[in-house]
Design a protein around this motif. Structure first.
Motif, PDB file in Angstrom:
ATOM      1  N   UNK A  10       0.631  -1.171  -0.061  1.00  0.00           N
ATOM      2  CA  UNK A  10      -0.103   0.024   0.169  1.00  0.00           C
ATOM      3  C   UNK A  10       0.863   1.258  -0.193  1.00  0.00           C
ATOM      4  N   UNK A  11       1.887   1.263   0.723  1.00  0.00           N
ATOM      5  CA  UNK A  11       2.646   2.560   0.902  1.00  0.00           C
ATOM      6  C   UNK A  11       3.396   2.596  -0.352  1.00  0.00           C
ATOM      7  N   UNK A  12       4.005   1.774  -1.209  1.00  0.00           N
ATOM      8  CA  UNK A  12       4.600   2.035  -2.432  1.00  0.00           C
ATOM      9  C   UNK A  12       3.619   2.503  -3.329  1.00  0.00           C
ATOM     10  N   UNK A  13       2.322   1.970  -3.379  1.00  0.00           N
ATOM     11  CA  UNK A  13       1.321   2.458  -4.403  1.00  0.00           C
ATOM     12  C   UNK A  13       1.005   3.914  -4.058  1.00  0.00           C
ATOM     13  N   UNK A  14       0.810   4.209  -2.962  1.00  0.00           N
ATOM     14  CA  UNK A  14       0.418   5.587  -2.476  1.00  0.00           C
ATOM     15  C   UNK A  14       1.616   6.658  -2.667  1.00  0.00           C
ATOM     16  N   UNK A  15       2.861   6.241  -2.512  1.00  0.00           N
ATOM     17  CA  UNK A  15       3.879   7.070  -2.954  1.00  0.00           C
ATOM     18  C   UNK A  15       3.930   7.306  -4.416  1.00  0.00           C
ATOM     19  N   UNK A  16       3.587   6.353  -5.026  1.00  0.00           N
ATOM     20  CA  UNK A  16       3.772   6.516  -6.618  1.00  0.00           C
ATOM     21  C   UNK A  16       2.636   7.431  -6.976  1.00  0.00           C
TER      22      UNK A  16
END
Lengths: 453, 281
Positions: free
Chosen positions: A359-365
């Motif tokens: 989730x955090x990687x997608x949100x960062x993107x």
């Protein structure tokens, strides 16, 4: 007390700033401007007045000794009790409106069952309300629609299932009602609500006690005196997306670009470039040494790159808007987001989640995507000059700020980046300053007229 | 007798069906649609599946093949997954055997699919990567107007002066609606305007994939919106070189799920013949 009001009618939220004669901000208010601009203006000003009363209470209590170190705690409880009063009032309105909808013939066959279900839904909402406004309570939003709506959806799913009723039916009743309720600002009587909130804390004549009953005399006198101060609104200036529809005459309206430029200049006088990411606009503005706008650029009519992009993503993930930043900042490996359109980015998010990406990687993107769009708008407005001020709701989001700092440094080198904690009020602050200046010159005109006569 | 289930997990709703396929004879046993809004799609899929089984009087072990389509690839109890292009094509042929094109209108995508008489996909095209004019867009607008899904069609058909809404961001639509309402435009005229704008785009897709005659069957979540279907008829008539009959079937919303179930039965038979089912699943 003479006050000047600035109203920023954004597409998603309406902000109000109350300023005194000495250019000091004494109150700030915000509401969502989903329905009617006139109502949004009234609610935001009302909110700013509530905030001003809180500030005046704070000042008065400090003067009488500050409650022996329990001042912040008291103020927090006072505001919580006040909010609860207001929330229950609006909840009552919503319940009545929902019941009214059931009179429509389309609900004839299910009316009785739906009435029972609604009574159950609202009983549960009322029961859980105090916890929403108690100490340390975390709310996803402060707006009635979000708080009550979110819980209504959750509670009515369970109630509908137990009652063998369709969930869609209860949703439809809510959808039909909420706009109407939002179009009615909470009944005024701010002082009355404050006094009732106060008795919940210090006890009342019926012998009920409260957590601050031991401080009763001091608190009652100080808060009473603060509430007695009349806020006399001298001049009001409106700005923002909905400004043309405001029921104000022309001299009471300024363009949002001017107000954002001036507001940013007041917060940080060295400002030369402003980036404002609002609900549905992203603006790049260049200002001179006096905060006067020299150049600007805005996004086209698309939500990509605006605050609403993140709002939409938050809804998709069933998270609060202010939970997004803290999660995204944990990412070490941002995912590249290919969709430009907000709705498609939402679908891409779901796809990637189901593929097992973090989730955090997608949100960062997603955060990177929004800032990339903003960078291109700034460059079209003339690039970034020292000092650079980032305003608007998204400036509160640490993950967006991190991306922005990185990209500014890569593209423009070392530049001072200002981010004010009250940045969401920048436009309203500029408008309030325009109001103060207008009030000043009006007073000057009056004085001159007095001398001449 | 082969019992197969089809589950179409869309953006707006979960659709589930159960079929009994016997030597080419297909019997539809049960159906269920659950709208997703704010709920967990996977839980709803489970719920919809249980419900159709119950309605058909079957247990999970009775089902030979559970076929998913749409976004259902991650459904844990599926046997196989089919691409929605092929399932909608097959579903359209099942519902309207004369179909030579399917127009699948869902929450996010509009898709035109040209098909042959057995449901084989010959050509297709989708709407662009912007959600303006999608079903989601329409749903958002209806929600802000306080209108239930099943009221949209009849209101739209009552329009007298449709508002032109060629391109509005689906996410920012809310403010546009507020502005329209404050300009005094009625709900029917707003809805019809959106229907025409969506229909215009979809009609262009049909032309782009070379559909010129025969029956076009509207499938997907928005097929039940008779206001949209009426707008489609209007917009398709405006395009030169296309002379088609536009139809929507009462069960059009199930086209994807139907197609999945039937392709599932087909694959099951094939694999059973080859004795490879165990290996494949």
């Amino acid at each position: 007390m003479r006050t000047f009001t600035g109203i920023d009618l954004g597409s998603t939220t309406t902000k109000a700033v109350l300023m005194d004669e000495n250019q000091r901000v004494i109150g700030r208010g915000i509401t969502n401007s989903r329905s009617n601009y006139d109502t949004a203006t009234r609610v935001a000003s009302q909110e700013a007045r509530i905030d001003a009363h809180m500030m005046l209470c704070h000042r008065a209590l400090e003067q009488v000794g500050g409650l022996g170190g329990r001042l912040e705690e008291f103020l927090g409880d006072l505001e919580g009790a006040f909010r609860l009063e207001q929330f229950l009032e609006q909840l009552g309105d919503l319940e009545e409106t929902c019941l009214g909808q059931l009179r429509h013939e389309r609900f004839a066959s299910v009316r009785d069952a739906a009435k029972v279900a609604l009574a159950e839904v609202f009983a549960r909402l009322r029961e859980e309300a105090p916890a929403l406004f108690g100490r340390g309570a975390k709310r996803k939003s402060d707006f009635f629609r979000d708080v009550a709506g979110g819980r209504y959806l959750a509670v009515s799913e369970a109630v509908a299932r137990d009652a063998g009723l369709s969930y869609d039916l209860l949703l439809n009743v809510y959808d039909k009602s909420i706009i109407e309720v939002e179009n009615r600002p909470p009944g005024g009587d701010i002082k009355g609500k404050f006094r009732r909130a106060l008795s919940a804390l210090i006890g009342d004549s019926n012998g009920r006690s409260g957590p601050f009953a031991d401080q009763r005399d001091a608190v009652e006198r100080a808060v009473g005196a603060a509430l007695d101060i009349e806020l006399d609104d001298v001049f009001l200036v409106g700005t923002g997306y909905g400004r043309v529809t405001l029921p104000f005459s022309k001299e009471h309206i300024r363009s949002e670009i001017l107000c954002h430029g001036l507001g940013a200049h007041m917060m940080h006088p060295g400002t030369r470039t402003v980036l404002d990411i609002g609900g549905q606009d992203t603006k790049g503005i260049q200002v001179d040494a006096n905060g006067i706008v020299e150049n600007f650029q805005m996004n086209d009519r698309c939500a990509a790159g605006c605050g609403r992009y993140l709002g939409y993503i938050a809804d998709e993930m069933k998270m609060g808007l202010h939970e997004l930043g803290p999660m995204a900042i944990k990412s070490e490996k941002p995912v590249r987001i290919n969709s430009t359109c907000t709705v498609f980015a939402g679908a891409e998010l779901r796809d990637r989640l189901s593929l097992g990406e973090k989730r955090e990687d997608i949100l960062a993107g997603l955060h990177r995507a929004i800032i990339l769009r903003a960078m291109s708008i700034i460059s079209r407005s003339g690039g970034i000059a020292n000092e650079f001020t980032f305003t608007g709701g998204v400036a509160k989001n640490e993950a967006a700020v991190r991306e922005l700092r990185k990209l500014v440094k890569e593209n423009y080198g070392e530049v001072t980046i200002n981010i004010n904690p009250e940045s969401i009020y920048t436009g309203a602050l500029g408008a309030a300053e325009f109001a103060r200046r207008a009030g000043e010159s009006a007073a000057f005109e009056d004085a001159r007229a007095g001398v001449n006569s | 007798m082969t019992i197969t289930a089809g589950i179409d997990l869309g953006t707006g709703a979960v659709k589930a069906v159960v079929f009994d396929v016997n030597n080419g004879e297909t019997t539809w046993l049960a159906r269920e649609t659950l709208r997703i809004r704010q709920r967990d799609p996977m839980e709803l899929t489970e719920e919809a599946f249980n419900h159709v089984l119950e309605e058909a009087g079957l247990g999970r072990d009775d089902v030979a093949y559970v076929a998913t389509t749409g976004e259902g690839e991650g459904v844990p109890f599926r046997t196989g997954h089919f691409y929605s292009m092929t399932t909608h094509a097959r579903g359209a042929i099942y519902l309207e055997p004369e179909s030579r094109a399917a127009l699948d209108i869902g929450a996010l995508h509009g898709r035109a699919i040209r098909i042959d008489e057995r449901g084989k996909v010959l050509n297709y095209k989708m709407t662009s990567q912007c959600a303006s004019g999608s079903g989601q867009f329409l749903e958002n607008i209806a929600r802000y107007l306080g209108i239930a899904q099943d009221e949209i069609g009849s209101l739209s058909k009552a329009a007298d002066e449709p508002e032109n809404v060629s391109s509005i961001c689906a996410v920012l639509a809310e403010t546009d609606v507020i502005n329209m309402v404050s300009r005094g435009i009625s709900a029917p005229n707003i809805l019809k305007g959106i229907h025409l704008s969506m229909a215009g785009r979809l009609a262009k897709l049909l032309k782009a994939i070379g559909v010129s005659e025969g029956t076009v069957t509207v499938t997907g979540g928005l097929a039940l919106d008779d206001g949209l279907v009426a707008a489609l008829v209007e917009e398709i008539a405006k395009i030169r070189g296309i002379n088609v009959t536009t139809r929507s079937h009462p069960d059009s919303i199930y086209a994807g799920a139907i197609g999945a179930a039937l392709w599932g039965a087909f694959r099951y038979d094939k694999l059973a013949k080859l004795g490879q089912l165990r290996q494949a699943s």
